[in-house]
Enzyme design. Structure first.
Site, PDB file in Angstrom:
ATOM      1  N   ASP A 158     -21.985  14.818 -21.690  1.00 21.52           N
ATOM      2  CA  ASP A 158     -21.542  14.234 -20.424  1.00 21.52           C
ATOM      3  C   ASP A 158     -22.330  12.958 -20.116  1.00 21.52           C
ATOM      4  O   ASP A 158     -22.769  12.272 -21.041  1.00 21.52           O
ATOM      5  CB  ASP A 158     -21.731  15.278 -19.308  1.00 21.52           C
ATOM      6  CG  ASP A 158     -20.654  15.210 -18.238  1.00 21.52           C
ATOM      7  OD1 ASP A 158     -20.654  14.223 -17.474  1.00 21.52           O
ATOM      8  OD2 ASP A 158     -19.839  16.145 -18.140  1.00 21.52           O
ATOM      9  N   HIS A 195     -22.280  13.335 -12.634  1.00 27.58           N
ATOM     10  CA  HIS A 195     -21.285  14.254 -13.185  1.00 27.58           C
ATOM     11  C   HIS A 195     -21.888  15.304 -14.111  1.00 27.58           C
ATOM     12  O   HIS A 195     -21.619  16.497 -13.980  1.00 27.58           O
ATOM     13  CB  HIS A 195     -20.224  13.437 -13.918  1.00 27.58           C
ATOM     14  CG  HIS A 195     -19.001  14.179 -14.314  1.00 27.58           C
ATOM     15  ND1 HIS A 195     -18.871  14.791 -15.535  1.00 27.58           N
ATOM     16  CD2 HIS A 195     -17.843  14.398 -13.654  1.00 27.58           C
ATOM     17  CE1 HIS A 195     -17.675  15.350 -15.621  1.00 27.58           C
ATOM     18  NE2 HIS A 195     -17.033  15.133 -14.496  1.00 27.58           N
ATOM     19  N   ASN A 290      -6.767  15.914 -15.454  1.00 27.85           N
ATOM     20  CA  ASN A 290      -6.387  15.851 -14.041  1.00 27.85           C
ATOM     21  C   ASN A 290      -5.103  15.066 -13.824  1.00 27.85           C
ATOM     22  O   ASN A 290      -4.978  14.284 -12.900  1.00 27.85           O
ATOM     23  CB  ASN A 290      -7.521  15.218 -13.236  1.00 27.85           C
ATOM     24  CG  ASN A 290      -8.801  16.009 -13.356  1.00 27.85           C
ATOM     25  OD1 ASN A 290      -8.792  17.224 -13.345  1.00 27.85           O
ATOM     26  ND2 ASN A 290      -9.909  15.306 -13.514  1.00 27.85           N
ATOM     27  N   SER A 371     -13.024  19.087 -14.644  1.00 27.58           N
ATOM     28  CA  SER A 371     -14.425  18.931 -15.067  1.00 27.58           C
ATOM     29  C   SER A 371     -15.284  20.050 -14.522  1.00 27.58           C
ATOM     30  O   SER A 371     -16.248  20.474 -15.148  1.00 27.58           O
ATOM     31  CB  SER A 371     -14.995  17.613 -14.532  1.00 27.58           C
ATOM     32  OG  SER A 371     -14.710  16.546 -15.362  1.00 27.58           O
TER      33      SER A 371
END
Length: 431
Positions: A158, A195, A290, A371
């Site tokens: 990430d 994130h 998404n 996520s």
């Protein structure tokens, strides 16, 4: 630039991207998206010296060596070729050489449905020590602590991880950066975006600062594969996937990869890396994307057969079950109902809307997206594996599927009885 490929709708509504689009990142990327639009004139010529990342391969070893010497090597993928940076002009010229296989390396970005966290907190909110998603996974609305995951690694690929965060520090076993230079930087995985830290918190926050994740005894491998703007080149990600697999093999350790990132474009480097890791016994879990509720909207690497694609549930009860969030990407209805996994299939569902977790500044934040669903599933896989240490990664995956099928999701676009294109097999909840 990324903003030219996107069409953004409201935070809680449906967003539809163009076919060539990449996924949307969070606050820091949102700020940068406006700059090119305002700073580049329609009549301004593109920068001829701007570099692009490409994958190059040649049949002859001597020719390949010459190309490496000429252009430099970012990552060497051996039989697949090497990646390097070159100008568009150089790329076009090399494409004309019939003895050269060359392709542009796509960018991947983090998966969120909001351009900014819905909320940020400097201090731990006592009421959120076990967020709703953790309570849902544990099937216990009054649970205050979690357990499990001992002896299993969760590799979070990430934006990096705040390894000093009080809810994560004790779990950190590896911290590596794949985004700087042409080698792996050990001991560095700084998250300046948020994130990656948020994702890690949902998977394995240990409660030392008050927050609990699904598998608080699991070990954290924090691998920075995305830059501080939330995006990164596919070759960095592929290199990290292969490194996880090699480390897991060398150390003989059970390992789960979580990738809360994606692209509409498939990268051969990432596809081959996922297959390589899966062949080494590593379980690969990824966000579905998404782009929902549209059919066939799952992004890569979640769309790959050897990756577990996770859809997002919201904290809404409808038809007696949680509801699949509108933003969550869907598979194809024609492949639903068979309880088998192929390319572009959602596999399981997990909490992904309004998720409270750790943040890069040592605080906490609430975000929505697949996520956020993916690390719930990754933590659950680690918990299952730790409780069944003799199991293989494929057996753990089957367990996820079978128990998810026992908790069908009946609400949300395209959700329905049995294996569907919205929720997959269903939502695995602990007994």
């Amino acid at each position: 630039m990324l903003h030219r490929a996107m069409q953004i709708y409201s935070e809680k509504g449906i967003r539809k991207m163009k076919k060539s689009a990449k996924f949307i990142t969070t606050a820091m990327l949102a700020a940068t998206m406006l700059v090119p639009a305002m700073g580049v004139s329609a009549n301004e010529a593109p920068n001829e010296n701007e570099k692009i990342r490409v994958l190059v391969d040649m049949p002859g070893k001597s020719d390949l060596k010459k190309a490496k010497d000429q252009y430099g090597v970012h990552w060497d993928f051996n039989s697949e070729g090497f990646t390097t940076d070159m100008t568009e002009k150089q790329y076009e010229a090399l494409k004309k050489n019939k003895n050269v296989t060359i392709e542009k390396v796509p960018e991947y970005t983090v998966e969120t449905t909001t351009l900014e966290p819905q909320a940020r907190y400097q201090a731990m909110a006592a009421s959120q020590s076990t967020p709703w998603g953790i309570k849902a996974v544990y099937n216990n609305s009054s649970i205050t602590t979690t357990s499990g995951g001992s002896g299993v690694n969760i590799a979070v690929l990430d934006t990096g991880v705040n390894t000093s965060h009080p809810d994560l520090a004790a779990n950190v076993e590896q911290c590596k950066d794949f985004t700087v230079g042409t080698s792996i930087r050990n001991g560095s995985c700084t998250d300046r975006q948020g994130h990656g830290t948020h994702v890690a918190g949902s998977a394995l926050a240990n409660g030392n600062g008050g927050l609990y994740g699904v598998a608080p005894q699991a070990d954290l491998w924090g691998y920075k594969v995305l830059g501080d703007d939330g995006s990164g080149s596919a070759d960095n990600i592929a290199k990290a996937i292969r490194h996880v697999a090699d480390q897991a093999t060398a150390l003989n350790q059970k390992t789960v990869i979580n990738m809360s990132l994606g692209s509409a474009a498939e990268s051969s480097l990432i596809t081959n890396a996922v297959n390589y890791a899966y062949g080494k016994g590593v379980l690969v879990i990824a966000a579905a994307g998404n782009e929902g509720p549209y059919q066939g909207s799952i992004g890569f690497p979640g769309a790959l057969q050897n990756a577990v694609a996770v859809a997002a549930l919201e904290n809404v009860q409808q038809n007696g079950t949680y509801r699949v969030a509108d933003f969550s990407s869907r598979g194809y209805s024609q492949y639903a109902g068979d309880y088998s996994i192929g390319k572009y299939d959602v596999e399981v569902s997990a909490p992904g809307a309004s998720i409270y977790s750790a943040w890069y500044d040592g605080g906490y934040a609430t975000i929505s997206g697949t996520s956020m669903a993916s690390p719930h599933a990754a933590g659950l896989a680690a918990k299952i594996w730790a409780a069944n240490p003799s199991a293989t990664h494929t057996q753990v995956r089957s367990d996820l599927q079978n128990r998810a099928a026992n908790n069908d999701i009946l609400s949300g676009y395209y959700a329905g009885s049995g294996d569907d294109s919205a929720s997959g097999f269903g939502f695995y909840r602990l007994p």
